[in-house]
Scaffold this active site. Structure first.
Site, PDB file in Angstrom:
ATOM      1  N   THR A  99       0.850  -1.191   0.000  1.00  0.00           N
ATOM      2  CA  THR A  99       0.000   0.000   0.000  1.00  0.00           C
ATOM      3  C   THR A  99       0.882   1.236   0.000  1.00  0.00           C
ATOM      4  O   THR A  99       2.072   1.156   0.261  1.00  0.00           O
ATOM      5  CB  THR A  99      -0.859   0.092   1.276  1.00  0.00           C
ATOM      6  OG1 THR A  99       0.002   0.378   2.393  1.00  0.00           O
ATOM      7  CG2 THR A  99      -1.621  -1.179   1.513  1.00  0.00           C
ATOM      8  N   ASP A 100       0.289   2.376  -0.241  1.00  0.00           N
ATOM      9  CA  ASP A 100       0.997   3.609   0.048  1.00  0.00           C
ATOM     10  C   ASP A 100       0.866   3.878   1.551  1.00  0.00           C
ATOM     11  O   ASP A 100       0.131   3.195   2.278  1.00  0.00           O
ATOM     12  CB  ASP A 100       0.475   4.785  -0.791  1.00  0.00           C
ATOM     13  CG  ASP A 100       1.561   5.852  -0.943  1.00  0.00           C
ATOM     14  OD1 ASP A 100       2.537   5.833  -0.172  1.00  0.00           O
ATOM     15  OD2 ASP A 100       1.436   6.725  -1.819  1.00  0.00           O
ATOM     16  N   TYR A 101       1.567   4.858   1.982  1.00  0.00           N
ATOM     17  CA  TYR A 101       1.759   5.198   3.400  1.00  0.00           C
ATOM     18  C   TYR A 101       0.417   5.425   4.116  1.00  0.00           C
ATOM     19  O   TYR A 101      -0.269   6.407   3.828  1.00  0.00           O
ATOM     20  CB  TYR A 101       2.586   6.462   3.401  1.00  0.00           C
ATOM     21  CG  TYR A 101       3.279   6.858   4.666  1.00  0.00           C
ATOM     22  CD1 TYR A 101       4.663   6.807   4.763  1.00  0.00           C
ATOM     23  CD2 TYR A 101       2.576   7.349   5.753  1.00  0.00           C
ATOM     24  CE1 TYR A 101       5.317   7.219   5.902  1.00  0.00           C
ATOM     25  CE2 TYR A 101       3.216   7.751   6.897  1.00  0.00           C
ATOM     26  CZ  TYR A 101       4.585   7.685   6.970  1.00  0.00           C
ATOM     27  OH  TYR A 101       5.224   8.108   8.097  1.00  0.00           O
ATOM     28  N   SER A 108      -2.356   4.150   3.645  1.00  0.00           N
ATOM     29  CA  SER A 108      -3.539   4.297   2.785  1.00  0.00           C
ATOM     30  C   SER A 108      -4.654   3.311   3.148  1.00  0.00           C
ATOM     31  O   SER A 108      -5.789   3.493   2.730  1.00  0.00           O
ATOM     32  CB  SER A 108      -3.175   4.208   1.302  1.00  0.00           C
ATOM     33  OG  SER A 108      -2.652   2.959   0.980  1.00  0.00           O
TER      34      SER A 108
END
Ligand code: BGC
Length: 768
Positions: free
Chosen positions: A303-305, A307
């Site tokens: 995932t992104d940070y 997210s």
């Protein structure tokens, strides 16, 4: 150091096959193309047996720990959450760490994982190695302006050599989002607005980071990010929603990801945005169906940070536990920084909301990457002090950074051939907040690059170039801070300008005005820079504007009033030298814009491959009331996509086609003769565009389909040929099948997207 379980147990028929589970979405079969599967040189049977054995000995908690990616806190790339990563590593609750580097520190953390946890599974170390690690290259958008795929690949290769020597296994790059909105700060991180160029650059970058063998100690996992459509964040505001047609998604935003997959990219990062109402991190259509299903992606999805957590404020998940359920079920493998999986997956399994099979699939993908990197054989193989010392500041790396920087710069204007400047007998005033700035030179996302001492400022580069043969004065003059209209430095700037032959204005944006969380509603120069330029103009001396910025700026005044403009982006560690090489003629600029420069922010989004509309406006000056236009501004950009000047001139002949039409199996060759008719040897990027005149859906006015960067000595000319086959004309047709349609086509070859020679041909039969 041997780890506890290093024994390969062959499990015969019990192999758990890692792999995709396709969920049908009713997409047409033409989009089922698979990514090539064995770019990682796996000995699959051996790897699967090893991992199956390991997993058979892991508890559910240990498995969930592998899905957890935490920041070490060394670098802050998002909201800070927990600072107890070391304790969590020892508890076996961490599978990977990011924002930690140096051989020593990664070794220390790795030792905790290997020696303090029951099974001793090594950590993966990730980091945003975006445009260099220690040696910083131009920002990604700048590199894209080189249109030089070998140079771009080399930059990524060197970054990987430096980063892996300090213990890193995994970079969160390349960012392959198509970006058409200069208000969005992250435009600086990508390859610009075009699909074709974006695909080529995605491929080059993946190859650069990963090499052709992930088990080599100087290669690292690359990450295609941010999946998907993040580049279209509404109104250019970061983290904002995206809403687009299936055709736009497939035709424009997905292809660079597919190109990265075809090049063997090892991981894919989800995006922050919601797409058509569904956050990308909980988007089963994107992750399970398209990525892991139709494209058969075998790598790891991170995932992104935070997210996953952000699906709560998105209004998609009730709480973080629910968000975790949605993410893992949608196809996420690893949770970056949110600690949702580690906190909630066990409970979700107990409640029957998440299956162990699903967790096993995610764990397997992560363990496979560790295996491919050779971490089960030697968890410390990347954390190597000797290699770290050898890799640091290698002269060859710095030279490469200087070369890529020169290649990235775009000459936007050069009235009266004011550039290049003479290396002796003149005096120069270097003016502007970016004139002697080191910290701005390396831009945002500059990894472990030194910002304070190492970068070569423009002033230093000029002084090093001309020594005592040119008198060089410097004054900062203006402020580049938002809303700072301070003019107290103007008098000093005017004074040095008065006594100089040429004024070099180093202006643009402060380095952190682009990158993440750096959206703007204006494309004007911030602070008091514009006012200073206008004041200096009144002196009547020749003016050269050296731009440093991470997005297209609206440069109308400068275009009308200064003599020369050189776009240098943020050029990296060797920036000052590279700019001086161009200003004084040791290098003839050849960069071309990978993104359109509008006249006004109100034209945004403005990109070259737009549609014609039913009422196209012809810029011929005639009164055209009911046309697609603005009352107060032209439709055309200030500088179009593909634009960039040289110190020499290139003349293009007419285009010659070897046949007037082509069938499904034919190849058409288009040839043009390009001559260097100016006074300098130089490079030119010859660009091929095609327009499908009529389609079952409206088609762009032109689309880039090829380019070649050629070198021509003074007086030399060359035939440049492009081969076009029917498949190059494919698009998503009305029924969303991917293929061609018979009909008329226009073919353009030229020096930029607007200045082209035209030919026509017919596709006789679609063949499908
Ligand atoms: C960015 C990513 C980056 C990550 C880790 C996020 O905020 O969107 O591009 O890779 O942080 O630093």
């Amino acid at each position: 150091m041997k780890i506890k379980f290093f024994a390969i147990v062959l499990l015969g028929g019990c192999l758990l096959l890692a792999g995709a589970f396709a969920v049908s979405s009713g997409m047409k079969s033409s989009r089922q193309a698979k990514a090539s599967s064995n770019l990682w040189h796996d000995n699959k049977a051996e790897m699967e047996a090893f991992i199956s054995d390991l997993m058979s000995r892991m508890t559910l908690e240990e498995k969930i720990g592998q899905l957890n990616l935490l920041s070490s806190g060394w670098d802050v790339t998002g909201p800070r959450l927990q600072d107890n990563s070391k304790a969590l590593i020892k508890e076996g609750k961490v599978g990977a760490i990011f924002n930690a580097y140096t051989a020593e520190y990664t070794h220390e953390l790795q030792k905790m994982a290997v020696e303090k946890t029951r099974l001793g599974i090594p950590l993966l170390f990730g980091y945003d190695v975006i445009h260099g690690f220690r040696t910083i290259f131009p920002i990604s958008l700048g590199e894209a302006a080189s249109w030089d795929l070998a140079a771009i690949e080399k930059s990524a290769r060197i970054s990987a050599i430096e980063a892996t020597a300090e213990g890193l296994h995994w970079t969160f790059a390349p960012m392959v989002d198509i970006t058409r909105d200069p208000r969005w700060g992250r435009i600086s991180e990508g390859a610009g607005e075009d699909v074709y160029l974006g695909m080529k650059i995605a491929t080059a970058r993946v190859r650069g980071y990963q090499g052709n063998d992930l088990s080599r100690v100087d290669t690292m996992l690359a990450t295609a990010k941010h999946f998907a459509a993040y580049g279209q964040s509404q109104a250019g505001r970061d983290y904002h929603s995206t809403d687009m047609s299936e055709r736009e998604l497939w035709g424009t935003y997905l292809p660079p990801f597919k190109a990265a997959l075809d090049a063997g990219v090892a991981s894919v990062m989800t995006a922050f945005n919601d797409l058509n109402g569904i956050p990308a991190t909980g988007n089963a259509l994107l992750l399970n169906d398209i990525l892991k299903g139709q494209w058969d992606f075998q790598g790891l999805v991170v995932t992104d940070y935070t997210s996953i957590n952000e699906m709560v404020p998105h209004g998609f998940a009730r709480d973080e536990k629910h968000a975790g359920e949605l993410a893992i079920n949608a196809g996420v493998d690893m949770d970056m920084q949110g600690s949702v999986f580690v906190s909630h997956l066990k409970g979700l399994v107990d409640e029957g909301k998440v299956s162990v099979v699903k967790i096993d699939r995610a764990v397997r993908r992560i363990l496979e990457m560790k295996y491919r990197l050779g971490l089960f054989e030697d968890p410390y193989r990347y954390s190597n002090e000797a290699r770290q010392q050898a890799a640091k500041k290698k002269p060859a790396f710095l030279e490469a950074a200087r070369d890529v920087a020169r290649k990235s710069m775009v000459l936007l204007k050069n009235e009266g051939q004011i550039l290049p400047l003479k290396k002796q007998g003149i005096s120069i005033a270097v003016i502007g907040p970016l004139g002697d700035s080191k910290q701005d030179m390396i831009g945002s996302w500059s990894a472990a690059g030194d910002r304070m001492d190492e970068p070569v400022s423009l002033l230093e580069g000029i002084r090093a170039k001309v020594g005592g043969d040119v008198v060089v004065h410097y004054a900062k003059g203006a402020s580049y801070a938002f809303n700072d209209h301070d003019q107290s430095g103007f008098a000093e700037a005017m004074a040095i300008a008065e006594k100089s032959d040429v004024i070099i204005m180093a202006m643009g944006e402060k380095w952190d005005m682009t990158g993440e969380a750096a959206s703007r509603t204006s494309l004007d120069m911030p602070g008091s820079q514009q006012a200073l330029m206008e004041a200096l103009h009144k002196i009547g001396k020749p003016m050269v504007l050296v731009l440093m910025n991470g997005r297209p700026l609206a440069l109308n005044w400068a275009d009308d009033n200064v003599n020369a403009i050189l776009e240098t982006w943020y050029a990296g560690t060797m920036g000052g030298h590279a700019i001086a090489d161009i200003l004084f003629g040791d290098y003839n600029p050849a960069g071309k814009l990978p993104v359109t420069f509008p006249r006004h922010v109100g034209q945004v989004p403005l990109y070259y491959n737009m549609k014609n509309t039913g009422r196209p406006y012809a810029s011929d000056g005639a009164e055209q009331k009911y046309r697609s236009r603005y009352l107060n501004t032209l439709n055309d950009p200030l500088y179009p996509f593909g634009y960039g000047l040289s110190y020499t001139q290139f003349s293009y002949s007419e285009v010659i086609l070897d046949r007037p039409s082509l069938g499904p199996k034919d190849v058409l060759t288009a040839t043009i003769n390009v001559a260097n008719s100016g006074g300098y040897d130089g490079e030119e990027v010859v660009q091929l565009y095609i327009q499908d005149v009529t389609g079952s859906v409206t088609r762009p006015v032109k689309e880039l389909k090829g380019f070649q960067k050629i070198h021509l000595a003074v007086g030399e000319h060359k035939n440049v040929s492009f081969k076009i086959s029917a498949k190059d004309l494919s698009f998503y047709r009305q029924d969303m099948s991917y293929g061609v349609e018979a009909g008329d086509f226009k073919l353009y070859i030229g020096t930029n997207s607007m200045d082209v020679k035209e030919a026509r041909f017919t596709l006789t039969n679609s063949g499908t």
